[in-house]
Write a protein that holds these residues in place. Structure first.
Motif, mmCIF file in Angstrom:
data_model
loop_
_atom_site.group_PDB
_atom_site.id
_atom_site.type_symbol
_atom_site.label_atom_id
_atom_site.label_comp_id
_atom_site.label_asym_id
_atom_site.label_seq_id
_atom_site.Cartn_x
_atom_site.Cartn_y
_atom_site.Cartn_z
ATOM 1 N N SER A 15 1.096 -1.158 0.101
ATOM 2 C CA SER A 15 0.115 0.028 -0.091
ATOM 3 C C SER A 15 0.746 1.231 -0.034
ATOM 4 C CB SER A 15 -0.959 0.047 1.190
ATOM 5 O OG SER A 15 0.043 -0.071 2.381
ATOM 6 N N ASP A 73 3.441 9.905 -0.249
ATOM 7 C CA ASP A 73 2.596 9.926 1.148
ATOM 8 C C ASP A 73 3.490 9.795 2.263
ATOM 9 O OD1 ASP A 73 -0.383 8.958 2.049
ATOM 10 O OD2 ASP A 73 0.916 7.818 3.064
ATOM 11 N N TYR A 120 -6.435 0.966 10.649
ATOM 12 C CA TYR A 120 -4.879 1.108 10.994
ATOM 13 C C TYR A 120 -4.598 1.079 12.462
ATOM 14 C CZ TYR A 120 -2.658 2.245 6.528
ATOM 15 O OH TYR A 120 -2.328 2.476 5.343
ATOM 16 N N ARG A 144 -7.391 5.583 11.579
ATOM 17 C CA ARG A 144 -7.955 6.180 10.306
ATOM 18 C C ARG A 144 -8.322 4.538 9.718
ATOM 19 N NH1 ARG A 144 -2.784 7.860 6.598
ATOM 20 N NH2 ARG A 144 -1.972 5.818 5.977
ATOM 21 N N ARG A 146 -8.555 3.193 5.631
ATOM 22 C CA ARG A 146 -8.345 3.524 4.100
ATOM 23 C C ARG A 146 -8.854 2.428 3.496
ATOM 24 N NH1 ARG A 146 -2.616 6.502 2.957
ATOM 25 N NH2 ARG A 146 -3.236 8.849 3.207
ATOM 26 N N GLU A 147 -9.241 2.856 1.987
ATOM 27 C CA GLU A 147 -9.777 1.973 0.968
ATOM 28 C C GLU A 147 -8.739 2.075 -0.135
ATOM 29 O OE1 GLU A 147 -13.271 0.444 -1.843
ATOM 30 O OE2 GLU A 147 -13.979 1.790 -0.261
ATOM 31 N N TYR A 148 -7.794 1.177 -0.418
ATOM 32 C CA TYR A 148 -6.893 1.323 -1.329
ATOM 33 C C TYR A 148 -7.359 0.516 -2.666
ATOM 34 C CZ TYR A 148 -3.483 2.640 2.210
ATOM 35 O OH TYR A 148 -2.786 3.327 3.058
ATOM 36 N N VAL A 192 -5.559 5.856 -2.758
ATOM 37 C CA VAL A 192 -6.560 5.876 -1.903
ATOM 38 C C VAL A 192 -7.968 6.327 -2.453
ATOM 39 C CG1 VAL A 192 -7.216 6.942 0.128
ATOM 40 C CG2 VAL A 192 -4.660 6.501 -0.134
ATOM 41 N N TRP A 216 -10.871 6.205 -0.450
ATOM 42 C CA TRP A 216 -11.905 6.400 0.618
ATOM 43 C C TRP A 216 -10.959 6.364 1.596
ATOM 44 C CZ3 TRP A 216 -13.923 4.202 4.820
ATOM 45 C CH2 TRP A 216 -15.091 4.541 5.299
ATOM 46 N N GLU A 217 -11.315 7.357 2.561
ATOM 47 C CA GLU A 217 -10.608 7.499 3.850
ATOM 48 C C GLU A 217 -11.505 7.978 4.922
ATOM 49 O OE1 GLU A 217 -6.254 8.653 4.317
ATOM 50 O OE2 GLU A 217 -7.103 10.246 5.197
ATOM 51 N N THR A 232 -11.232 9.228 9.044
ATOM 52 C CA THR A 232 -10.370 9.435 10.073
ATOM 53 C C THR A 232 -11.066 9.718 11.337
ATOM 54 O OG1 THR A 232 -8.763 10.487 8.694
ATOM 55 C CG2 THR A 232 -8.347 10.887 10.872
#
Length: 557
Positions: free
Chosen positions: A450, A455, A479, A504, A506-508, A516, A518-519, A521
């Motif tokens: 990822s 980043d 995470y 968070r 995250r959708e990778y 990324v 969608w994220e 937090t």
């Protein structure tokens, strides 16, 4: 008043509908405070009816079907409300078996707002990348509130009680809007949606709890030898703890992690000094168990019987089990995942050993089929070698992807075994990584990770999850417990309990490099007391909310 209006309306209805003359309906807030963002519908009729309930707001529509409702006082569950918003609820009533005879009742319901107390609920922030397709569905996760612990090894801090005596499960839509949440009295680790639409979750006080979507407890299992003692009405299981991970199998049995505590002579007292004096110590090892719904153990595997307890990793002596009711007990193997496989076997993950093992579930307590991890000691069972790529360290959440790859959430802590020089937090980046798995030749080859150029990356000290998503092939990453940038830059691994936390999801995309899509937090509404939030893991699921015996639910977001 409602009944008078209904009777007035019924006077104007054609003759076939006069059978509903005793009909009335009303809505009440969920009487169970553990799920405040829900309601119950009561429909009283003189005969059995079929019901179609449409719940609408300015943002969504949700449809429920209840067939063969007995017309009595049985409450019907309604979930999926947006907190603080008004919803229109249309109830279409049909005479059972006669769909030409129906009419609609109209209600309004305003769902309660989310808790405003920073210690009861986090702030949720969302970012989306419009250029990447996201996986449809609901994201379910378990926020864990956290105050820094001044003296973690002693287990006597007030912060420990604050952290462990509270649990949350939260479901959000793709906008990050909360549509369901549940609060428990104990920190939650793993959780699963069953085929019946119920939720089973694992607690820090060594229980498995099954609830319906209104939060009502249906049944509980508990570790029979836990420090807390028996659980009234619970189903005992012959083990010391339940911890971290479980799965419900297709046959209804449960596969889960337990513990075994043994005294080991001449054991280490340090993980950094090989010359430190040794002594007889209490050491905790892992068990993998399969139990029936009645609590009977039908398969058991013990780490002590196949792995060397003198093969230790960093964090053996941080007081993990001391804080959980076992004084002066050191954490050796620290399994954090048990996962059934399609071939009938199972993966088990040992964080402190930086190793993943495949267990043979066709035999009782036999040696692993293979072990995979960096610099593992030689043993009688096969070891997987890294053909190309970088190993994981202190990892979580191993799985086998639909392509047959081994995927893990690589926390990447220490990047060394005990007594070796660790990599500093400032030089660490956590990631999700996939490896081509060649079991026949005992090889792993790194296939994807990822990491994204440019980043800044993060350091997830603990926990974490990775899920391959069905429709898009995207990867959803939870995470866990992310260290604040200042803590990463200025502290070492031993001070993490005093550090702040955030997290968070995250959708990778599965592309190289990843993107990324969608994220989400999580952060504290107020940080006046160094309050932070972490999570054990996250998963994307179909819209389970509203699934109930005798009902179906669909949603148009």
């Amino acid at each position: 008043m409602i009944k008078k209006l209904l009777l007035g309306a019924l006077a104007l209805l054609p003759a076939p509908l006069l059978a509903f003359s005793a009909l009335e309906s009303y809505i009440r807030p969920n009487p169970n405070p553990s799920v405040p963002n829900a309601a119950v519908l009561f429909v009283h009729s003189s005969q059995p009816v079929d019901l179609t309930v449409t719940l609408s707001s300015d943002r969504h529509q949700r449809r429920f079907e209840f067939t063969g409702h007995d017309g009595g006082k049985t409450p019907l569950p309604l979930v999926g409300f947006y907190p603080g918003r008004q919803h229109q609820i249309l109830v279409e009533v049909t005479e059972q078996g006669n769909h030409e005879s129906s009419f609609t009742l109209n209600h309004h319901y305003t769902a309660p707002r989310l808790p405003s107390d920073p210690a009861q609920f986090p702030d949720i922030l969302i970012k989306r990348n419009a250029s990447v397709i996201t996986e449809p569905g609901i994201t379910l996760f378990n926020p864990r509130r956290r105050l820094p612990v001044a003296n973690a090894a002693q287990g006597d801090s007030k912060a420990n009680d604050f952290n462990r005596n509270f649990g949350l499960l939260v479901a959000v839509d793709d906008r990050g809007e909360v549509i369901w949440h549940y609060q428990s009295d104990s920190r939650i680790s793993d959780y699963q949606i069953t085929a019946q639409g119920t939720v089973i979750y694992m607690t820090q006080d060594y229980r498995l709890v099954e609830i319906d979507p209104l939060g009502n407890v249906l049944r509980q299992w508990y570790a029979a030898h836990r420090p807390q003692g028996p659980l009234e009405g619970g189903i005992p299981v012959d083990t010391l703890t339940f911890h971290h991970s479980f799965n419900q199998l297709d046959n209804g049995n449960l596969l889960l992690l337990g513990s075994e505590r043994r005294q080991v002579e001449n054991y280490y007292t340090s993980e950094t000094d090989t010359e430190a004096p040794r002594k007889t110590q209490w050491v905790m090892g892992d068990e993998a168990l399969e139990i029936t719904p009645e609590g009977e153990i039908v398969w058991r595997w013990r780490a002590f019987d196949h792995l060397d307890p003198f093969d230790i990793g960093y964090e053996t002596f941080i007081g993990y089990w001391t804080r959980r009711g076992f004084p002066d007990t050191w954490c050796w193997s620290h399994a954090n995942k048990i996962l059934p496989l399609a071939d009938g076997n199972a993966l088990i993950n040992f964080r402190h050993l930086s190793a993943v093992a495949k267990l043979d579930r066709s035999h009782e307590n036999v040696a692993p089929l293979w072990l995979a991890g960096p610099d593992q000691p030689q043993s009688a069972f096969p070891q997987l070698a890294m053909q190309q790529g970088q190993w994981y360290w202190h990892q979580h959440s191993p799985s086998i992807t639909p392509d047959g790859h081994l995927m893990v959430f690589d926390n990447a802590n220490y990047q060394a075994h005990a007594f070796q020089t660790p990599t500093a937090p400032a030089d660490t980046r956590s990631r999700i990584v996939q490896y081509r798995l060649d079991e026949d030749n005992g090889l792993l080859t790194q296939h994807w990770d990822s990491e994204i150029p440019g980043d800044p990356g993060v350091v997830s000290y603990a926990m974490g999850s990775a899920q391959t998503l069905t429709n898009t092939g995207n990867i959803l990453a939870g995470y866990g417990f992310i260290l604040a940038d200042d803590d990463v830059a200025n502290n070492d691994w031993q001070s993490f309990e005093q550090d702040n936390a955030w997290t968070r999801i995250r959708e990778y995309s599965p592309s190289t490099p990843a993107q990324v899509a969608w994220e989400l937090t999580l952060q504290a509404k107020s940080n006046s007391h160094d309050l932070g939030w972490s999570l054990f893991g996250a998963r994307r699921i179909p819209d389970f909310l509203g699934i109930w015996p005798g009902s179906q639910a669909t949603a148009a977001e």
